[in-house]
Design a protein around this motif. Structure first.
Motif, PDB file in Angstrom:
ATOM      1  N   GLY A   1       0.822  -1.208   0.000  1.00 19.53           N
ATOM      2  CA  GLY A   1       0.000   0.000   0.000  1.00 19.53           C
ATOM      3  C   GLY A   1       0.854   1.254   0.000  1.00 19.53           C
ATOM      4  N   LEU A   2       1.911   1.230   0.820  1.00 25.28           N
ATOM      5  CA  LEU A   2       2.809   2.380   0.914  1.00 25.28           C
ATOM      6  C   LEU A   2       3.502   2.652  -0.416  1.00 25.28           C
TER       7      LEU A   2
ATOM      8  N   THR B   1       2.438   1.844  -3.323  1.00 23.46           N
ATOM      9  CA  THR B   1       1.444   2.360  -4.257  1.00 23.46           C
ATOM     10  C   THR B   1       1.222   3.847  -4.009  1.00 23.46           C
ATOM     11  N   TYR B   2       1.169   4.211  -2.730  1.00 22.87           N
ATOM     12  CA  TYR B   2       0.981   5.616  -2.365  1.00 22.87           C
ATOM     13  C   TYR B   2       2.116   6.469  -2.932  1.00 22.87           C
TER      14      TYR B   2
ATOM     15  N   THR C   1       1.841   6.785  -6.648  1.00 24.71           N
ATOM     16  CA  THR C   1       0.755   7.719  -6.972  1.00 24.71           C
ATOM     17  C   THR C   1       1.229   9.157  -6.856  1.00 24.71           C
ATOM     18  N   LEU C   2       2.041   9.432  -5.808  1.00 30.31           N
ATOM     19  CA  LEU C   2       2.572  10.786  -5.648  1.00 30.31           C
ATOM     20  C   LEU C   2       3.392  11.196  -6.874  1.00 30.31           C
TER      21      LEU C   2
ATOM     22  N   SER D   1       7.374  11.477   2.098  1.00 31.92           N
ATOM     23  CA  SER D   1       5.976  11.333   2.513  1.00 31.92           C
ATOM     24  C   SER D   1       5.683   9.902   2.919  1.00 31.92           C
ATOM     25  N   ALA D   2       6.131   8.969   2.090  1.00 31.66           N
ATOM     26  CA  ALA D   2       5.858   7.569   2.400  1.00 31.66           C
ATOM     27  C   ALA D   2       6.581   7.151   3.677  1.00 31.66           C
TER      28      ALA D   2
END
Lengths: 233, 231, 229
Positions: free
Chosen positions: A35-36, A38-39, A42-43, A72-73
């Protein structure tokens, strides 16, 4: 109540076992790690949409976008690493075994560093493709800067994640505390990565790498010393 | 209390004198003209902010070393005053940058470091509001204060490398003869003002913590349960 | 006279402006078993946490194994174990993995099978997050046994367990008794737990209300309940 009363784990043995434990917990929670990643990806896409489709602009600032996404991640990763510990009281259980807070800090920081590097390993190649970047510097140097930069985020980050682990609004507080603090390693990493990508005619890479090493040495020692006080409180 | 008041009065006198001379009796700068007069506000604010954070760092070590609540109150007072002076610095920097460089904001190393420093210590004030248990709050903010204070020179250094354009330091020794007196006097005034505010704020923080921890005396031991007269 | 395993003098702890515990005096010798009684919020958990070295006293003194927790917490922690309300488990790991983590850190053989067998659990591979509360309680017991403590601090051993589980806890406490472990149990099941202890202490609003031999504990508890209602 029988069983061999062997010597209890100490020093590097404990450190190794703790890292092993953290990686095991990380592995079982790998859905979150996916998930991280992917986050973070996405950024990168969001940066592209915000600034593109001008390929030249994206290409010029590729290392900045990559590090901001990684930063951020990383706060989410750091916050999660203590969520596991506080949720079932596992951290208190460890302290009672007893495990020394110093070993706990270095184990947690090392495990977080490894996980962040895995994340970076997914993110950076994708970023390179998206922003049409092919590094001109030696790959080993790039890996070195990556490791030094991530280490700079992880040491104070692990301390602050422990500090805020029991605070209700950790999601907000952790980045607010951490981002100003890691300005030096972020600046240095972005600059050094850019130099490795676009070439380093002035020979500035050494200075930035030196700054990263200095920051890492300073904070890996200082945070190790202070961590015990954070856990006691 | 009386000493703090005296300190405050001294601060006001020095500030009036310093800025009086600075605004009306000192020469304009050869290059910067009248805008140089912000110097008498700006340089002292910077010193006071830095001094306040240094006091905070000392208080933080005091908290971790002795755990006495007085250190924690001093930490709260000095961090808060430091953040206020940082905010003033940023506003003054913008006001000066506008006529000088015709922009409100520049990535000057000192201005940038001030902004970063202010955010870091603002975060510590936020942390203090979010941790309820007084002992834990004291330890957490002391740790964060030490970590942030150590970072200040590193941030300055890295930002200086990062942004090429910068101005030399202004101190009482690098400025013109006629500017020295107002600069020294307003510096004294501002530092005294900062000290007064820190002392007042510390007293309030100490009082707040006393109330928070004001426990009634432990109740007296109840008589032992008598099992014989039970039904 | 031998050194008591637990010694408390005028022990008290407050949280902010509230005294959670006060005026506790206690000498517990090696192998003795003490029952803590009292309603919710009476101070039982606070007392156990003070003895475990996780909390520092606000007044009075405490010594565990004759050592001062403020200075020698590390040496004390090696010799005691706490079963608390939180299970001290990693929710994402399986039961066997949780035990392996502890076993490696305390330097035991890392085969969890015998410990799981002792608490009547199968070596299921699914994370304990999905386990029932009773099963997690059993796993926490296995964690405590694995530490082979000289002093066991047990908060609500019967909580979340079914009637079979209650009998199983009785057996476990008896086993500890025959092994000479010093035990402090906090429980609401006074009749049940007092039969396994020698001494009892009743706490109310953080203050000791009664202490005596555990065979009188059920009567003291009844008296206290009637007096208070």
């Amino acid at each position: 109540m029988t069983g061999p009363r062997g010597g209890r784990g100490k020093g590097s043995g404990t450190l190794l076992q703790l890292v092993r434990k953290d990686l095991l917990v990380g592995w079982h929670g790998r859905a979150r790690l996916v998930g991280l990643s992917t986050y973070a990806v996405t950024l990168l896409l969001v940066f592209s949409f915000a600034l593109g489709p001008d390929t030249a602009t994206l290409h010029d600032h590729a290392s900045a976008y990559a590090w901001v996404a990684l930063l951020s991640a990383s706060t989410l990763l750091l916050a999660q690493s203590f969520l596991q510990e506080v949720e079932g009281g596992a951290l208190e259980g460890l302290l009672l075994l007893p495990v020394s807070p110093v070993a706990l800090f270095y184990a947690k920081a090392l495990a977080n560093l490894l996980l962040l590097l895995v994340l970076a390993g997914v993110l950076l190649p994708l970023g390179a493709v998206l922003f049409d970047v092919s590094p001109s510097g030696p790959p080993l140097a790039l890996a070195g800067i990556l490791a030094l930069g991530c280490a700079g985020l992880v040491a104070p980050g692990t301390l602050y994640a422990a500090l805020t682990a029991r605070v209700a609004s950790q999601q907000v507080l952790l980045p607010v505390l951490l981002f100003p603090l890691v300005v030096p390693p972020v600046l240095a990493s972005v600059k050094a990565t850019a130099l490795l990508v676009d070439g380093d005619p002035m020979g500035q890479l050494g200075a930035w790498a030196g700054l990263l090493v200095a920051f890492d040495v300073l904070y890996w020692s200082l945070c190790g010393v202070l961590f015990g006080r954070v856990l006691e409180a | 209390m009386r000493w703090t008041l005296l300190l405050g009065i001294l601060a006001l006198v020095a500030l009036t004198a310093g800025h009086g001379i600075g605004l009306f009796a000192s020469p304009p700068d050869a290059a910067m003209g009248q805008t140089v007069r912000i110097l008498y506000l700006h340089v002292p604010s910077a010193w006071t902010a830095m001094l306040a954070f240094t006091v905070a760092a000392v208080a933080a070590v005091g908290v971790l070393w002795s755990g006495r609540p007085g250190w924690d109150a001093l930490l709260e007072g000095s961090v808060e005053v430091g953040v206020v002076f940082c905010g003033m610095l940023l506003v003054q920097g913008s006001i000066w940058a506008r006529p000088t460089w015709s922009v409100w904001w520049t990535w000057d190393p000192r201005l940038t470091t001030t902004a970063v420093m202010m955010m870091a210590f603002l975060g510590i004030l936020l942390l203090r509001r979010l941790v309820d248990e007084p002992g834990r709050r004291a330890t957490a903010s002391a740790v964060a204060t030490i970590v942030s204070y150590v970072d200040v020179p590193v941030v300055y250094f890295s930002v200086e490398w990062w942004s090429a354009a910068h101005q030399g330091f202004s101190s009482a020794r690098t400025v013109d003869e006629g500017m020295r007196l107002p600069l020294w006097v307003s510096l004294l005034g501002t530092v005294l003002l900062g000290a007064t505010l820190v002392l007042w704020r510390t007293r309030i923080a100490a009082e707040a913590r006393r109330r928070e921890e004001d426990a009634p005396d432990l109740p007296p031991a109840p008589p032992p349960l008598d099992l014989e007269i039970a039904p | 006279m031998p050194e008591p395993v637990v010694r408390a003098r005028d022990l008290g702890r407050r949280f902010g402006g509230r005294w959670a515990l006060g005026r506790v005096d206690l000498d517990l010798l090696q192998g003795e078993r003490l029952l803590l009684m009292g309603r919710n919020g009476g101070g039982k958990t606070t007392l156990l946490r003070l003895f475990s070295t996780l909390l520092a006293p606000s007044r009075g003194t405490v010594a565990i194994f004759g050592l001062d927790p403020a200075r020698e917490a590390y040496r004390i922690r090696r010799r005691l174990a706490l079963l608390a309300h939180l299970p001290f488990l990693y929710e994402d790991l399986s039961g066997p993995d949780n035990l392996r983590v502890v076993a490696r850190l305390v330097g035991r053989a890392d085969d969890p099978a015998p410990w799981l067998a002792r608490v009547g659990l199968d070596p299921r591979p699914d994370p304990v997050r999905t386990w029932s509360a009773g099963m997690r309680k059993r796993l926490s017991f296995a964690r405590l046994l694995l530490q082979e403590p000289e002093l066991a601090l047990i908060d609500e051993p019967y909580g979340q367990l079914d009637p079979d589980g209650h009998a199983w806890v009785d057996g476990l406490l008896k086993e500890m008794a025959s092994a000479g472990t010093t035990v402090i149990v906090a429980s609401h099941l006074v009749d049940r737990a007092s039969a396994l202890c020698q001494r009892a202490l009743l706490l109310h609003d953080g203050l000791p209300r009664w202490s005596g031999p555990s065979d009188q504990a059920p009567r003291a508890w009844t008296c206290f309940q009637e007096r208070a209602s």
